[in-house]
Design a protein around this motif. Structure first.
Motif, PDB file in Angstrom:
ATOM      1  N   PHE A   1       0.818  -1.211   0.000  1.00 36.05           N
ATOM      2  CA  PHE A   1       0.000   0.000   0.000  1.00 36.05           C
ATOM      3  C   PHE A   1       0.849   1.258   0.000  1.00 36.05           C
ATOM      4  N   ASP A   2       0.325   2.311  -0.618  1.00 37.00           N
ATOM      5  CA  ASP A   2       0.993   3.610  -0.587  1.00 37.00           C
ATOM      6  C   ASP A   2       0.914   4.218   0.810  1.00 37.00           C
ATOM      7  N   ALA A   3      -0.194   3.966   1.486  1.00 39.52           N
ATOM      8  CA  ALA A   3      -0.425   4.546   2.815  1.00 39.52           C
ATOM      9  C   ALA A   3      -1.386   3.633   3.573  1.00 39.52           C
ATOM     10  N   ALA A   4      -1.518   3.881   4.866  1.00 40.55           N
ATOM     11  CA  ALA A   4      -2.467   3.137   5.704  1.00 40.55           C
ATOM     12  C   ALA A   4      -3.080   4.100   6.709  1.00 40.55           C
ATOM     13  N   ALA A   5      -4.273   3.758   7.159  1.00 36.87           N
ATOM     14  CA  ALA A   5      -4.950   4.559   8.178  1.00 36.87           C
ATOM     15  C   ALA A   5      -5.591   3.625   9.194  1.00 36.87           C
ATOM     16  N   ALA A   6      -5.566   4.025  10.442  1.00 39.23           N
ATOM     17  CA  ALA A   6      -6.212   3.268  11.510  1.00 39.23           C
ATOM     18  C   ALA A   6      -6.932   4.275  12.402  1.00 39.23           C
ATOM     19  N   THR A   7      -8.222   4.081  12.554  1.00 37.80           N
ATOM     20  CA  THR A   7      -8.996   4.982  13.400  1.00 37.80           C
ATOM     21  C   THR A   7      -9.468   4.234  14.637  1.00 37.80           C
ATOM     22  N   PHE A   8      -9.094   4.750  15.780  1.00 32.37           N
ATOM     23  CA  PHE A   8      -9.490   4.215  17.079  1.00 32.37           C
ATOM     24  C   PHE A   8      -9.138   2.736  17.221  1.00 32.37           C
ATOM     25  N   LEU A   9      -8.050   2.336  16.608  1.00 29.60           N
ATOM     26  CA  LEU A   9      -7.562   0.964  16.725  1.00 29.60           C
ATOM     27  C   LEU A   9      -6.595   0.828  17.887  1.00 29.60           C
ATOM     28  N   PHE A  10      -5.645   1.725  17.961  1.00 30.04           N
ATOM     29  CA  PHE A  10      -4.590   1.579  18.964  1.00 30.04           C
ATOM     30  C   PHE A  10      -5.072   1.875  20.380  1.00 30.04           C
ATOM     31  N   CYS A  11      -6.181   2.593  20.527  1.00 32.47           N
ATOM     32  CA  CYS A  11      -6.712   2.826  21.877  1.00 32.47           C
ATOM     33  C   CYS A  11      -7.392   1.575  22.426  1.00 32.47           C
ATOM     34  N   VAL A  12      -7.634   0.570  21.565  1.00 40.12           N
ATOM     35  CA  VAL A  12      -8.210  -0.689  22.049  1.00 40.12           C
ATOM     36  C   VAL A  12      -7.191  -1.823  22.071  1.00 40.12           C
ATOM     37  N   LEU A  13      -5.995  -1.585  21.545  1.00 41.59           N
ATOM     38  CA  LEU A  13      -4.945  -2.610  21.586  1.00 41.59           C
ATOM     39  C   LEU A  13      -4.187  -2.535  22.905  1.00 41.59           C
ATOM     40  N   ARG A  14      -3.977  -3.689  23.512  1.00 44.28           N
ATOM     41  CA  ARG A  14      -3.179  -3.722  24.738  1.00 44.28           C
ATOM     42  C   ARG A  14      -1.792  -3.151  24.460  1.00 44.28           C
TER      43      ARG A  14
ATOM     44  N   ASP B   1       1.107  -4.351  25.041  1.00 42.94           N
ATOM     45  CA  ASP B   1       2.066  -5.297  24.482  1.00 42.94           C
ATOM     46  C   ASP B   1       1.858  -5.555  22.982  1.00 42.94           C
ATOM     47  N   LEU B   2       0.749  -5.095  22.420  1.00 39.41           N
ATOM     48  CA  LEU B   2       0.474  -5.262  20.988  1.00 39.41           C
ATOM     49  C   LEU B   2       0.756  -3.999  20.179  1.00 39.41           C
ATOM     50  N   GLN B   3       1.037  -2.905  20.861  1.00 37.31           N
ATOM     51  CA  GLN B   3       1.253  -1.628  20.171  1.00 37.31           C
ATOM     52  C   GLN B   3       2.414  -1.704  19.179  1.00 37.31           C
ATOM     53  N   VAL B   4       3.571  -2.114  19.633  1.00 35.28           N
ATOM     54  CA  VAL B   4       4.755  -2.152  18.759  1.00 35.28           C
ATOM     55  C   VAL B   4       4.585  -3.166  17.631  1.00 35.28           C
ATOM     56  N   PRO B   5       4.144  -4.404  17.902  1.00 40.46           N
ATOM     57  CA  PRO B   5       3.950  -5.338  16.788  1.00 40.46           C
ATOM     58  C   PRO B   5       2.959  -4.825  15.738  1.00 40.46           C
ATOM     59  N   ALA B   6       1.887  -4.175  16.166  1.00 44.54           N
ATOM     60  CA  ALA B   6       0.907  -3.641  15.220  1.00 44.54           C
ATOM     61  C   ALA B   6       1.493  -2.494  14.400  1.00 44.54           C
ATOM     62  N   LEU B   7       2.218  -1.606  15.048  1.00 45.58           N
ATOM     63  CA  LEU B   7       2.870  -0.515  14.318  1.00 45.58           C
ATOM     64  C   LEU B   7       3.883  -1.053  13.311  1.00 45.58           C
TER      65      LEU B   7
END
Length: 116
Positions: free
Chosen positions: A13-26, A28-34
């Motif tokens: 993808f050229d770009a990605a967007a996530a809305t209100f996803l990281f406020c629900v991720l624990r 310990d999942l923040q870095v792997p998701a990023l």
């Protein structure tokens, strides 16, 4: 799809967007998701994150603390995820960070590394 194991090839993808996803991720999942979002965007691609954050103003900060148990129960969300501080650890770079609704909603724009 699991945001920590996306079923897309690197650089899809050229770009990605996530809305209100990281406020629900624990936390310990923040870095792997990023990291995973950084993997699926092209080198130098932008990732935009719209997130709830703990307000800085006294009144809103108190109100958010009162709401927190309900928000956690109803949505699994938290105002205290501090996603932005995890960006460097994920190998990404913060390009811009700004509040878009008072001091409650933040738009964080990050860039994936340019691969050599």
């Amino acid at each position: 799809m699991d945001v920590t194991k996306l079923e897309f090839s690197a650089g899809s993808f050229d770009a990605a967007a996530a809305t209100f996803l990281f406020c629900v991720l624990r936390n310990d999942l923040q870095v792997p998701a990023l990291r995973e979002l950084g993997r699926v965007v092209k080198p130098g691609g932008l990732i935009r994150l719209l997130e709830y954050v703990r307000p800085r103003g006294t009144f809103r900060r108190i109100i958010s603390r009162i709401w927190q148990p309900w928000i956690a129960w109803a949505y699994g969300a938290s105002f205290d995820r501090e996603t932005e501080m995890h960006v460097p650890e994920a190998g990404l770079q913060v390009v811009e960070s700004r509040y878009v609704v008072d001091d409650l909603l933040k738009l964080i724009t990050v860039r994936s590394p340019v691969r050599q």
